[in-house]
Design a protein around this motif. Structure first.
Motif, PDB file in Angstrom:
ATOM      1  N   ILE A   1       0.750  -1.328  -0.055  1.00 18.99           N
ATOM      2  CA  ILE A   1      -0.061  -0.080   0.162  1.00 18.99           C
ATOM      3  C   ILE A   1       0.981   1.165   0.223  1.00 18.99           C
ATOM      4  CG2 ILE A   1      -1.571   1.260   1.357  1.00 18.99           C
ATOM      5  CD1 ILE A   1      -2.782  -1.292   2.466  1.00 18.99           C
TER       6      ILE A   1
ATOM      7  N   SER B   1      -0.161   5.391  -0.080  1.00 19.86           N
ATOM      8  CA  SER B   1      -1.149   6.480  -0.122  1.00 19.86           C
ATOM      9  C   SER B   1      -0.535   7.716   0.271  1.00 19.86           C
ATOM     10  CB  SER B   1      -2.290   6.185   0.824  1.00 19.86           C
ATOM     11  OG  SER B   1      -3.278   7.032   1.157  1.00 19.86           O
TER      12      SER B   1
ATOM     13  N   SER C   1      -3.008  10.368   0.405  1.00 19.00           N
ATOM     14  CA  SER C   1      -4.611  10.940   0.321  1.00 19.00           C
ATOM     15  C   SER C   1      -4.792  12.333   0.947  1.00 19.00           C
ATOM     16  CB  SER C   1      -5.487   9.888   0.981  1.00 19.00           C
ATOM     17  OG  SER C   1      -5.071   9.762   2.493  1.00 19.00           O
TER      18      SER C   1
ATOM     19  N   ASP D   1      -4.961  14.903  -1.688  1.00 12.87           N
ATOM     20  CA  ASP D   1      -5.314  14.222  -3.083  1.00 12.87           C
ATOM     21  C   ASP D   1      -6.981  15.017  -3.154  1.00 12.87           C
ATOM     22  OD1 ASP D   1      -4.307  12.848  -5.114  1.00 12.87           O
ATOM     23  OD2 ASP D   1      -5.677  11.391  -4.357  1.00 12.87           O
TER      24      ASP D   1
ATOM     25  N   LEU E   1      -1.114   4.595  -6.500  1.00 11.94           N
ATOM     26  CA  LEU E   1      -1.427   4.872  -5.105  1.00 11.94           C
ATOM     27  C   LEU E   1      -2.701   4.202  -4.758  1.00 11.94           C
ATOM     28  CD1 LEU E   1      -0.579   8.631  -5.606  1.00 11.94           C
ATOM     29  CD2 LEU E   1       0.465   7.067  -3.889  1.00 11.94           C
ATOM     30  N   THR E   2      -2.880   3.897  -3.621  1.00 12.72           N
ATOM     31  CA  THR E   2      -4.245   3.406  -3.017  1.00 12.72           C
ATOM     32  C   THR E   2      -5.135   4.553  -2.815  1.00 12.72           C
ATOM     33  OG1 THR E   2      -3.495   1.421  -2.075  1.00 12.72           O
ATOM     34  CG2 THR E   2      -5.360   2.054  -1.464  1.00 12.72           C
ATOM     35  N   ARG E   3      -6.398   4.679  -3.473  1.00 16.53           N
ATOM     36  CA  ARG E   3      -7.229   5.927  -3.273  1.00 16.53           C
ATOM     37  C   ARG E   3      -8.627   5.492  -2.657  1.00 16.53           C
ATOM     38  NH1 ARG E   3      -4.205   8.285  -7.651  1.00 16.53           N
ATOM     39  NH2 ARG E   3      -3.585  10.597  -7.011  1.00 16.53           N
TER      40      ARG E   3
ATOM     41  N   VAL F   1      -8.731   5.105   5.642  1.00 17.43           N
ATOM     42  CA  VAL F   1      -7.157   5.500   5.977  1.00 17.43           C
ATOM     43  C   VAL F   1      -6.673   4.634   7.066  1.00 17.43           C
ATOM     44  CG1 VAL F   1      -7.341   7.793   4.744  1.00 17.43           C
ATOM     45  CG2 VAL F   1      -7.750   7.502   7.113  1.00 17.43           C
TER      46      VAL F   1
ATOM     47  N   HIS G   1      -5.227   1.584   6.103  1.00 16.49           N
ATOM     48  CA  HIS G   1      -3.980   1.976   5.131  1.00 16.49           C
ATOM     49  C   HIS G   1      -2.845   1.955   6.273  1.00 16.49           C
ATOM     50  CE1 HIS G   1      -6.466   3.607   1.863  1.00 16.49           C
ATOM     51  NE2 HIS G   1      -6.643   2.366   1.943  1.00 16.49           N
TER      52      HIS G   1
ATOM     53  N   ALA H   1       2.462   6.247   3.663  1.00 12.96           N
ATOM     54  CA  ALA H   1       1.340   7.009   3.668  1.00 12.96           C
ATOM     55  C   ALA H   1       1.663   8.156   4.425  1.00 12.96           C
ATOM     56  CB  ALA H   1       0.347   6.196   4.310  1.00 12.96           C
TER      57      ALA H   1
END
Length: 246
Positions: free
Chosen positions: A2, A4, A6, A9, A35-37, A41, A44, A53
C-alpha cells in the motif's frame, strides 16, 4: 503493498501525486505501481503491508506512534512557517463583522473530525491559550466541507489546514466568500509513515530524490519543497484537547 498520499489529494493535484509516487517508487526500487485511493485510511495506516502514507499529527500522537515507523515530514511552501511546520487558519464569512477568534466562542464552529490536528486540536489549543473554547462545534467530515459550510451560512467559522486553504484559494470559488480571522501557532506538518517493520531510511532518501526530481509545475501544484526530519517526540508534546461532544 500500500502507498497512499491521500491527505491533499484532490482532482487538481491527483496527477502530480501520481508522478510523485512514481518517482519515489523508482528511487526506492519497490512498491505498488499505483497509489491506493479507496478504503479506510486507518486500514492503510495500520496495515503491515504499508510502504508509505501520510497521516495527521493528531492520529500519529494519539494512536499510531507506537504502531508505525515515522519516515519524515514534508516541507511545504507556506509563508511564516519554519520548515516542516504548518498552522491552521480560522476563517469566517468575508462579510461577518467579527474579527477575533474569541468573538466566535459560542458560534457555529465547523471542524472536519475530532482527531484532526488542524481542524480540532490546533484551534481548541489556541482558544485555551486565549481564555476561551469553541463551544458549538459541527462536524463536517472534511476541511473543504467546513469551508463550504461557512461560505454558505451553515456555520459561522471553521479551522482549516493551511495547505488545504491554499488549495481552496486556488481551486474553489467559494473561498472568495471567506476571510482569515487568525493563524494558530505552527506545529509539525502531517508526517509520512511506513509499517512498523519497515526501515525508514531508504524511504526518506527516495522521497528526497523524488521531490527534487519533480518538475517545477508539479512542485507548485503540490506546494512541496522537500522533506525534513522532525523527531516523533516533537509531535507527542502537543496537547490533546477535550473531544467534541457526542
Amino acid at each position: 503493498m500500500i502507498a497512499s498520499l491521500s491527505m491533499y489529494d484532490r482532482p487538481e493535484t491527483a496527477a502530480s501525486n501520481d508522478r510523485l509516487w512514481a518517482a519515489i517508487r523508482t528511487a526506492l526500487g519497490r512498491g505498488p505501481e499505483i497509489l491506493t485511493r479507496d478504503g479506510d485510511v486507518w486500514d492503510h495506516w495500520l496495515s503491515p503491508n504499508l510502504i508509505l502514507a501520510q497521516t495527521c499529527g493528531y492520529p500519529f500522537r494519539a494512536r499510531l506512534h507506537d504502531k508505525v515507523t515515522l519516515v519524515g515530514t514534508p516541507v511545504y511552501d507556506l509563508h511564516d512557517c519554519p520548515d516542516g511546520h504548518y498552522y491552521s487558519v480560522i476563517v469566517a464569512r468575508a462579510d461577518d463583522p467579527r474579527d477575533a477568534p474569541k468573538d466566535f466562542a459560542g458560534a457555529r464552529f465547523a471542524y472536519n473530525e475530532a482527531l484532526s490536528q488542524s481542524g480540532w486540536a490546533a484551534p481548541q489549543n489556541h482558544a485555551t491559550l486565549n481564555g476561551f473554547t469553541f463551544t458549538n462545534p459541527i462536524q463536517s467530515g472534511a476541511h473543504r466541507n467546513s469551508a463550504r459550510m461557512v461560505a454558505e451560512g451553515q456555520a459561522d467559522c471553521a479551522s482549516l489546514d493551511a495547505l488545504s486553504w491554499k488549495l481552496m484559494q486556488r481551486h474553489d470559488d467559494f473561498a472568495t466568500n471567506l476571510k482569515v480571522v487568525e493563524h494558530t501557532t505552527p506545529t509539525p506538518v502531517l508526517p509520512y509513515i511506513t509499517a512498523k517493520t519497515q526501515n525508514p531510511e531508504p524511504l526518506f532518501n527516495a522521497m528526497t530524490q523524488a521531490i527534487a526530481a519533480l518538475s517545477p509545475e508539479d512542485r507548485n501544484t503540490l506546494a512541496i519543497k522537500g522533506i525534513t526530519r522532525i523527531p516523533a517526540a516533537q509531535y507527542l508534546t502537543i496537547p490533546n484537547p477535550a473531544a467534541p461532544p457526542a
